[in-house]
Design an enzyme around this catalytic site. Structure first.
Site, PDB file in Angstrom:
ATOM      1  N   HIS A 164       0.805  -1.227   0.000  1.00 35.62           N
ATOM      2  CA  HIS A 164       0.000   0.000   0.000  1.00 35.62           C
ATOM      3  C   HIS A 164       0.838   1.277   0.000  1.00 35.62           C
ATOM      4  O   HIS A 164       0.571   2.216   0.757  1.00 35.62           O
ATOM      5  CB  HIS A 164      -0.963  -0.014   1.180  1.00 35.62           C
ATOM      6  CG  HIS A 164      -2.047  -1.063   1.069  1.00 35.62           C
ATOM      7  ND1 HIS A 164      -2.464  -1.581  -0.135  1.00 35.62           N
ATOM      8  CD2 HIS A 164      -2.815  -1.686   2.009  1.00 35.62           C
ATOM      9  CE1 HIS A 164      -3.431  -2.463   0.067  1.00 35.62           C
ATOM     10  NE2 HIS A 164      -3.652  -2.556   1.362  1.00 35.62           N
ATOM     11  N   HIS A 177      -9.828   1.866  -0.026  1.00 34.86           N
ATOM     12  CA  HIS A 177      -9.736   0.720   0.887  1.00 34.86           C
ATOM     13  C   HIS A 177     -10.891   0.673   1.891  1.00 34.86           C
ATOM     14  O   HIS A 177     -10.696   0.332   3.054  1.00 34.86           O
ATOM     15  CB  HIS A 177      -8.387   0.742   1.603  1.00 34.86           C
ATOM     16  CG  HIS A 177      -7.850  -0.598   1.954  1.00 34.86           C
ATOM     17  ND1 HIS A 177      -8.219  -1.276   3.104  1.00 34.86           N
ATOM     18  CD2 HIS A 177      -6.982  -1.407   1.321  1.00 34.86           C
ATOM     19  CE1 HIS A 177      -7.578  -2.429   3.153  1.00 34.86           C
ATOM     20  NE2 HIS A 177      -6.820  -2.543   2.085  1.00 34.86           N
ATOM     21  N   SER A 178     -12.113   0.976   1.416  1.00 38.17           N
ATOM     22  CA  SER A 178     -13.273   0.874   2.314  1.00 38.17           C
ATOM     23  C   SER A 178     -13.597  -0.580   2.605  1.00 38.17           C
ATOM     24  O   SER A 178     -13.505  -1.434   1.718  1.00 38.17           O
ATOM     25  CB  SER A 178     -14.499   1.529   1.674  1.00 38.17           C
ATOM     26  OG  SER A 178     -14.331   2.923   1.655  1.00 38.17           O
ATOM     27  N   TYR A 179     -13.994  -0.823   3.847  1.00 38.23           N
ATOM     28  CA  TYR A 179     -14.480  -2.146   4.248  1.00 38.23           C
ATOM     29  C   TYR A 179     -15.995  -2.036   4.305  1.00 38.23           C
ATOM     30  O   TYR A 179     -16.542  -1.328   5.161  1.00 38.23           O
ATOM     31  CB  TYR A 179     -13.965  -2.527   5.635  1.00 38.23           C
ATOM     32  CG  TYR A 179     -12.488  -2.796   5.709  1.00 38.23           C
ATOM     33  CD1 TYR A 179     -11.552  -1.774   5.641  1.00 38.23           C
ATOM     34  CD2 TYR A 179     -12.016  -4.097   5.887  1.00 38.23           C
ATOM     35  CE1 TYR A 179     -10.197  -2.027   5.736  1.00 38.23           C
ATOM     36  CE2 TYR A 179     -10.647  -4.357   5.986  1.00 38.23           C
ATOM     37  CZ  TYR A 179      -9.749  -3.325   5.906  1.00 38.23           C
ATOM     38  OH  TYR A 179      -8.401  -3.575   6.005  1.00 38.23           O
ATOM     39  N   GLU A 235     -10.909  -3.712  -3.709  1.00 37.28           N
ATOM     40  CA  GLU A 235      -9.864  -2.784  -4.126  1.00 37.28           C
ATOM     41  C   GLU A 235      -9.692  -2.874  -5.635  1.00 37.28           C
ATOM     42  O   GLU A 235      -8.934  -3.704  -6.146  1.00 37.28           O
ATOM     43  CB  GLU A 235      -8.565  -3.133  -3.393  1.00 37.28           C
ATOM     44  CG  GLU A 235      -8.723  -3.119  -1.883  1.00 37.28           C
ATOM     45  CD  GLU A 235      -7.624  -3.884  -1.169  1.00 37.28           C
ATOM     46  OE1 GLU A 235      -6.438  -3.703  -1.498  1.00 37.28           O
ATOM     47  OE2 GLU A 235      -7.938  -4.689  -0.274  1.00 37.28           O
TER      48      GLU A 235
HETATM   49  C1  BGC Z   1      -4.401  -6.560   1.859  1.00 35.28           C
HETATM   50  C2  BGC Z   1      -4.312  -7.450   3.069  1.00 35.28           C
HETATM   51  C3  BGC Z   1      -3.981  -6.616   4.275  1.00 35.28           C
HETATM   52  C4  BGC Z   1      -4.986  -5.483   4.414  1.00 35.28           C
HETATM   53  C5  BGC Z   1      -4.702  -4.534   5.546  1.00 35.28           C
HETATM   54  C6  BGC Z   1      -5.436  -5.531   2.121  1.00 35.28           C
HETATM   55  O1  BGC Z   1      -5.586  -4.700   1.013  1.00 35.28           O
HETATM   56  O2  BGC Z   1      -4.696  -7.286   0.680  1.00 35.28           O
HETATM   57  O3  BGC Z   1      -3.364  -8.467   2.882  1.00 35.28           O
HETATM   58  O4  BGC Z   1      -3.964  -7.405   5.444  1.00 35.28           O
HETATM   59  O5  BGC Z   1      -5.058  -4.747   3.227  1.00 35.28           O
HETATM   60  O6  BGC Z   1      -3.444  -4.001   5.459  1.00 35.28           O
END
Ligand code: BGC
Length: 348
Positions: free
Chosen positions: A107, A181-183, A313
């Site tokens: 990231h 990176h929204s959940y 993502e």
């Molecule tokens: C990754 C995971 C990671 C998470 C938090 C995700 O985008 O694919 O492997 O644990 O982000 O960092």
């Protein structure tokens, strides 16, 4: 259009203000975004009974967003996902990147775009509000070459739609592969695990991961595997299958190669009636089923729990063994990077 826009100063750090921008329409649709990392802290939509609840996972307080160990809601860059051993080569020059995802880069490195404080411009149109976020990433920041000008646009429509556009331009050839990176958790206010929700993905192949979670360069057909979401399947149905790829990811944490169609991803929560569709121009979506929750308090008073959120993502393929797929993230000097991803929400 009846709409309320509220700006709230949350904190000062290093003489910079962290501000939340809250957009709320008369129908209850509400979106909140921070200038810190462009973090989406709220997407509030009605369930089938009209209850308005947040469908993204978020922390309780701003301090946690400053740390943001799980990258909640943030803009990710310069590159999303892992880069194998943090080694890249551009135009014959080698660059060593931070190995913040030991032994890989993840990231964007130690300080990715998720931790930048972006400048924000607001525009209002007939049926939408636009938040334009601007910032720069300097030459050799996180060891990537090139001064990069960045703009991320969130166009928020009254009818439950968010259009995101990511733009970048560099004065040297570099790598760019941005995402959000929204959940998501359509149960509302993180009430139930996402294993209760149904997913459909227009994808016939995933990228094979090695034991350290980077692509090997091979594709695997989803047929007869837990990765076959070509027909709607409960996320929990096969997430713990005895399957090597599932075991490597401890669940889903894989790049799904998207077919060149529209509305490739659909998430459906039958209990709340909430549905979500994602339409993207990107080649892949890395689907991460929150296999490793952090230990931080959420806005609903609980701590994060395993599989209580799912990230989509949308991005180019992550860079794996032997720099496979690096060409998909290359941005030539002076060329414009554009990625577009749209989220649409509705009730069934
Ligand atoms: C990754 C995971 C990671 C998470 C938090 C995700 O985008 O694919 O492997 O644990 O982000 O960092």
């Amino acid at each position: 259009m009846v709409m309320n826009l509220t700006k709230t100063l949350l904190k000062n750090i290093d003489n910079k203000e962290i501000i939340s921008y809250n957009v709320r329409f008369d129908n209850g649709f509400e979106v909140e975004i921070l200038n810190l990392g462009g973090i989406i802290t709220k997407i509030i939509t009605p369930d089938k009974n009209g209850n308005l609840e947040n469908i993204v996972v978020g922390y309780k307080d701003i301090e946690s967003y400053i740390q943001n160990p799980s990258y909640f809601g943030a803009i990710i860059g310069r590159t999303s996902g892992r880069i194998c051993e943090g080694k890249i080569s551009i135009d014959g020059v080698d660059y060593d990147l931070a190995k913040n995802y030991n032994p890989h880069q993840g990231h964007g490195g130690d300080k990715g775009f998720n931790s930048k404080i972006w400048d924000v411009k607001i525009l209002e149109e007939e049926n939408n509000v636009i938040l334009k976020l601007y910032t720069k990433s300097l030459d050799m920041e996180e060891n990537y070459p090139g001064n990069l000008d960045l703009c991320v646009t969130f166009k928020i429509y009254e009818d439950y739609k968010i259009e995101q556009t990511y733009e970048a331009i560099s004065d040297k050839t570099t790598l760019v592969n941005m995402t959000n990176h929204s959940y998501f958790n359509l149960s509302g206010n993180i009430k139930r695990p996402i294993t209760d929700e149904y997913l459909k993905v227009d994808c016939d192949y995933i990228l094979e991961l090695d034991e350290t979670c980077v692509p090997t360069g091979k594709k695997i057909s989803v047929e007869n595997t837990p990765f076959d979401f070509t027909k709607e399947m409960l996320i929990g149905e096969r997430i713990d299958d005895n399957n090597k790829q599932i075991q490597i990811g401890c669940g889903y944490d894989h790049a799904f190669i998207l077919n060149d169609t529209k509305n490739q991803i659909k998430l459906n929560d039958i209990i709340s009636g909430r549905n979500m569709i994602i339409d993207t121009d990107q080649d892949c979506v890395v689907i991460y089923s929150m296999n490793f929750p952090d230990d931080v308090e959420l806005y609903n008073g609980n701590k994060t729990q395993r599989r209580y959120g799912i990230c989509f993502e949308t991005q180019a393929a992550p860079i794996g063994r032997n720099m496979c797929f690096i060409e998909d993230s290359l941005l030539n000097k002076g060329e414009k990077y554009i990625q577009k991803t749209i989220y649409k929400f509705f009730v069934n």
